[in-house]
Design an enzyme around this catalytic site. Structure first.
Site, mmCIF file in Angstrom:
data_model
loop_
_atom_site.group_PDB
_atom_site.id
_atom_site.type_symbol
_atom_site.label_atom_id
_atom_site.label_comp_id
_atom_site.label_asym_id
_atom_site.label_seq_id
_atom_site.Cartn_x
_atom_site.Cartn_y
_atom_site.Cartn_z
ATOM 1 N N ASP A 97 0.723 -1.317 -0.001
ATOM 2 C CA ASP A 97 0.073 0.154 0.041
ATOM 3 C C ASP A 97 0.819 1.266 0.171
ATOM 4 O OD1 ASP A 97 1.076 -0.031 2.499
ATOM 5 O OD2 ASP A 97 -0.544 -0.843 3.508
ATOM 6 N N GLU A 119 -0.507 -9.099 -1.010
ATOM 7 C CA GLU A 119 -1.055 -8.635 -0.094
ATOM 8 C C GLU A 119 -2.174 -7.824 -0.144
ATOM 9 O OE1 GLU A 119 0.693 -5.467 2.947
ATOM 10 O OE2 GLU A 119 1.641 -7.327 3.690
ATOM 11 N N GLU A 133 -2.122 4.935 3.328
ATOM 12 C CA GLU A 133 -2.218 3.693 2.853
ATOM 13 C C GLU A 133 -3.384 2.851 2.661
ATOM 14 O OE1 GLU A 133 -0.410 4.640 5.451
ATOM 15 O OE2 GLU A 133 1.613 4.502 4.988
ATOM 16 N N HIS A 214 6.947 4.535 12.853
ATOM 17 C CA HIS A 214 7.054 5.542 11.920
ATOM 18 C C HIS A 214 5.825 5.939 11.277
ATOM 19 C CE1 HIS A 214 5.794 2.877 8.440
ATOM 20 N NE2 HIS A 214 6.116 2.020 9.147
ATOM 21 N N ARG A 216 2.883 7.771 9.457
ATOM 22 C CA ARG A 216 2.527 9.224 9.184
ATOM 23 C C ARG A 216 1.354 9.893 9.961
ATOM 24 N NH1 ARG A 216 4.641 11.429 4.123
ATOM 25 N NH2 ARG A 216 5.939 10.325 3.312
ATOM 26 N N HIS A 246 13.685 4.638 12.372
ATOM 27 C CA HIS A 246 13.222 4.911 11.151
ATOM 28 C C HIS A 246 14.005 6.274 10.747
ATOM 29 C CE1 HIS A 246 10.709 5.594 7.463
ATOM 30 N NE2 HIS A 246 10.284 4.251 7.526
HETATM 31 C C1 UD1 Z 1 6.714 4.848 3.422
HETATM 32 C C2 UD1 Z 1 5.366 4.431 3.040
HETATM 33 C C3 UD1 Z 1 4.723 3.419 4.184
HETATM 34 C C4 UD1 Z 1 5.526 2.508 4.720
HETATM 35 C C5 UD1 Z 1 7.029 2.832 5.174
HETATM 36 C C6 UD1 Z 1 7.679 1.653 5.652
HETATM 37 C C7 UD1 Z 1 4.150 5.764 1.644
HETATM 38 C C8 UD1 Z 1 3.464 7.056 1.656
HETATM 39 N N1 UD1 Z 1 4.505 5.554 2.880
HETATM 40 O O1 UD1 Z 1 6.817 5.584 4.781
HETATM 41 O O2 UD1 Z 1 3.471 2.765 3.681
HETATM 42 O O3 UD1 Z 1 4.886 1.923 5.767
HETATM 43 O O4 UD1 Z 1 7.441 3.587 4.142
HETATM 44 O O5 UD1 Z 1 8.976 2.134 6.313
HETATM 45 O O6 UD1 Z 1 4.253 5.302 0.238
HETATM 46 N N2 UD1 Z 1 14.188 8.365 4.351
HETATM 47 C C9 UD1 Z 1 15.806 8.060 4.441
HETATM 48 N N3 UD1 Z 1 16.163 7.029 4.249
HETATM 49 C C10 UD1 Z 1 15.488 5.972 3.783
HETATM 50 C C11 UD1 Z 1 14.176 6.121 3.884
HETATM 51 C C12 UD1 Z 1 13.553 7.133 4.161
HETATM 52 O O7 UD1 Z 1 16.259 9.084 4.615
HETATM 53 O O8 UD1 Z 1 16.150 4.768 3.416
HETATM 54 C C13 UD1 Z 1 13.483 9.625 5.025
HETATM 55 C C14 UD1 Z 1 13.665 10.356 3.802
HETATM 56 O O9 UD1 Z 1 13.829 11.867 4.553
HETATM 57 C C15 UD1 Z 1 12.115 10.503 3.191
HETATM 58 C C16 UD1 Z 1 11.468 10.154 4.333
HETATM 59 O O10 UD1 Z 1 12.408 9.369 5.349
HETATM 60 O O11 UD1 Z 1 11.869 11.626 2.740
HETATM 61 C C17 UD1 Z 1 9.969 9.612 4.131
HETATM 62 O O12 UD1 Z 1 10.178 8.275 3.321
HETATM 63 P P1 UD1 Z 1 8.744 7.776 2.608
HETATM 64 O O13 UD1 Z 1 9.108 6.730 1.782
HETATM 65 O O14 UD1 Z 1 8.236 9.057 1.852
HETATM 66 O O15 UD1 Z 1 8.003 7.620 3.628
HETATM 67 P P2 UD1 Z 1 7.911 6.763 5.040
HETATM 68 O O16 UD1 Z 1 7.321 7.303 6.025
HETATM 69 O O17 UD1 Z 1 9.010 5.936 4.949
HETATM 70 N N1 UDP Z 2 12.433 -3.858 9.945
HETATM 71 C C1 UDP Z 2 13.942 -4.117 9.739
HETATM 72 N N2 UDP Z 2 14.721 -3.391 10.305
HETATM 73 C C2 UDP Z 2 14.276 -2.208 11.400
HETATM 74 C C3 UDP Z 2 12.953 -2.402 11.700
HETATM 75 C C4 UDP Z 2 11.941 -3.164 10.990
HETATM 76 O O1 UDP Z 2 14.209 -5.144 8.994
HETATM 77 O O2 UDP Z 2 15.207 -1.616 11.821
HETATM 78 C C5 UDP Z 2 11.777 -5.036 9.131
HETATM 79 C C6 UDP Z 2 10.602 -5.603 9.624
HETATM 80 O O3 UDP Z 2 11.080 -6.702 10.482
HETATM 81 C C7 UDP Z 2 9.307 -5.759 8.883
HETATM 82 C C8 UDP Z 2 9.626 -4.486 8.167
HETATM 83 O O4 UDP Z 2 10.870 -4.018 8.191
HETATM 84 O O5 UDP Z 2 9.696 -6.943 7.871
HETATM 85 C C9 UDP Z 2 8.505 -3.512 8.457
HETATM 86 O O6 UDP Z 2 8.959 -2.405 7.931
HETATM 87 P P1 UDP Z 2 8.272 -0.921 8.397
HETATM 88 O O7 UDP Z 2 7.829 -0.957 9.768
HETATM 89 O O8 UDP Z 2 9.193 0.315 7.804
HETATM 90 O O9 UDP Z 2 7.062 -0.690 7.452
HETATM 91 P P2 UDP Z 2 5.631 -1.420 7.469
HETATM 92 O O10 UDP Z 2 5.654 -2.714 7.778
HETATM 93 O O11 UDP Z 2 4.911 -0.726 8.652
HETATM 94 O O12 UDP Z 2 4.810 -0.965 6.312
#
Ligand code: UD1
Ligand code: UDP
Length: 372
Positions: A97, A119, A133, A214, A216, A246
């Protein structure tokens, strides 16, 4: 002739849940497997690609610091469209999602390419929790013509939305395939999980609370409330909280301001998947708002307190391993202390179940794609 599958993903959890399928597609001569990453996440995505040995055919490298949903979605639609035009796949496969999954499905629809959704059918019933999501899933659900629902509950949710029953299949969730793969591999290659040894030594004799956060919809007030709860939990001498934070700056800002430097709290960088699986294994309980952790914890028999108002994963709650506790600090602390202090309450939640799958979901999805 082999069928070309273009698998598209962008974040850590999508990579974890899709690598078992990509491995299966790559090993099967009926398919040509192409992988496109949006790199909506960068470091956290790359951690999974490295451990799973996946080298994407296309990498859009889209992550920007503190990116907005609008800018990200616009870049995704343009970039993914270009890749689809170059590859002209028989199927596009997306998972879950995220913005990448939603834009991948929409781009494929604009090109009349069939979409397989891994999923499928998760619904909280509230478009603001989880945000965005819940709407992303509904958009993908209305486009896909192959819905791999992890559970019967998810399949039923799709049927209630009048999705063609012929396209809905209960496959289990590939996260269980991924977890089994990583745990089995870590048992052979012990070096894969040795990075937690220092923390394990520092907190020897304490009960570990493993934590992630994490979402939003929790940014701001919700994050501060969660931090308040964690501070109170870690005030106990017999507890240590290990919290891989995160990389989203909206999470890091609050958590580092509120929790850095406290004795019983380790704020650490995101762990790679083997180390996170190890953290779950050494934890007495898990505190999380993550989707994936809610699915993994029951398979490991670890009680999980879900810091959200709603969940689209009721199976963990029905199985008794998960409990929804919201973001009120008083409730989070009370439920955590109950698990720490009441042996019967703990035992009732600490039983291994597999409501999300048997670890063979990827094979089932491969057969569905082959039949399609
Ligand atoms: C995203 C997904 C969410 C998912 C989550 C898993 C959307 C809208 N959100 O949220 O559904 O549950 O990932 O973790 O698709 N950033 C880094 N390095 C990284 C990753 C993220 O610096 O490797 C920082 C950046 O500043 C980036 C911000 O995190 O702009 C947000 O990343 P983004 O993928 O937009 O949203 P998440 O909150 O991670
Ligand atoms: N996870 C990981 N390292 C971490 C935290 C989580 O590998 O430091 C794994 C966790 O086992 C799970 C997935 O990341 O499989 C969950 O990711 P996240 O919580 O970012 O996203 P969501 O599942 O909420 O979309």
């Amino acid at each position: 002739m082999s069928m070309k599958i273009l698998t598209i993903f962008g974040t850590r959890p999508e990579a974890i849940k899709l690598f078992p399928l990509i491995h299966a597609l790559e090993a099967d001569p009926r398919f040509v497997s192409k992988v496109c990453v949006s790199a909506q996440h960068r470091a956290m995505l790359d951690q999974v690609l490295a451990i799973a040995g996946i080298e994407p055919d296309h990498d859009l490298d889209l992550m920007r610091p503190d990116q907005s949903l609008n800018a990200l979605t616009a870049a995704l639609l343009t970039g993914l469209g270009r890749v689809m035009d170059a590859e002209r796949p028989d199927w596009v496969v997306v998972q879950g999602d995220t913005a990448t999954a939603m834009a991948g499905a929409l781009s494929a629809y604009y090109r009349k390419i069939p979409v397989g959704h891994v999923e499928a059918g998760l619904r909280s019933g509230n478009i603001h929790h989880p945000w965005p999501e819940e709407v992303n899933r509904k958009i993908i659900g209305s486009i896909a013509t192959l819905h791999a629902a992890p559970t019967e509950t998810a399949a039923q949710a799709l049927l209630r939305e009048n999705v063609d029953p012929q396209t809905v299949h209960v496959t289990g969730n590939t996260v269980i395939d991924a977890l089994h793969w990583i745990v089995a591999r870590s048992e052979v290659e012990r070096g894969l999980v040795s990075g937690l040894a220092d923390l394990e030594a520092r907190f020897a004799g304490k009960r570990i609370v493993g934590m992630t956060s994490h979402r939003r919809e929790n940014f701001g007030q919700g994050m501060r409330a969660i931090a308040t709860a964690v501070r109170r939990i870690a005030a106990r001498a017999d507890v240590a909280v290990i919290f891989p934070v995160h990389l989203n700056p909206n999470v890091r800002g609050v958590m580092h301001a509120e929790l850095a430097g406290l004795d019983n709290i380790a704020l650490i960088e995101p762990l790679d998947y083997p180390h996170f699986a190890r953290l779950m294994a050494i934890s007495t309980l898990l505190l999380t708002d993550s989707g994936g952790v809610q699915e993994e914890a029951p398979a490991l028999g670890k009680p999980v307190l879900v810091m959200r108002e709603t969940t689209e994963r009721p199976e963990g709650i029905e199985a008794g391993t998960a409990r929804l506790v919201g973001t009120d600090p008083g409730r989070i602390v009370a439920e955590t202390f109950r698990l720490l202090d009441d042996e019967a309450a703990y035992a009732a939640m600490a039983r291994a179940h597999n409501p999300f799958g048997d670890g063979r979901a990827a094979g089932r999805i491969v057969e569905l794609l082959a039949a399609g």
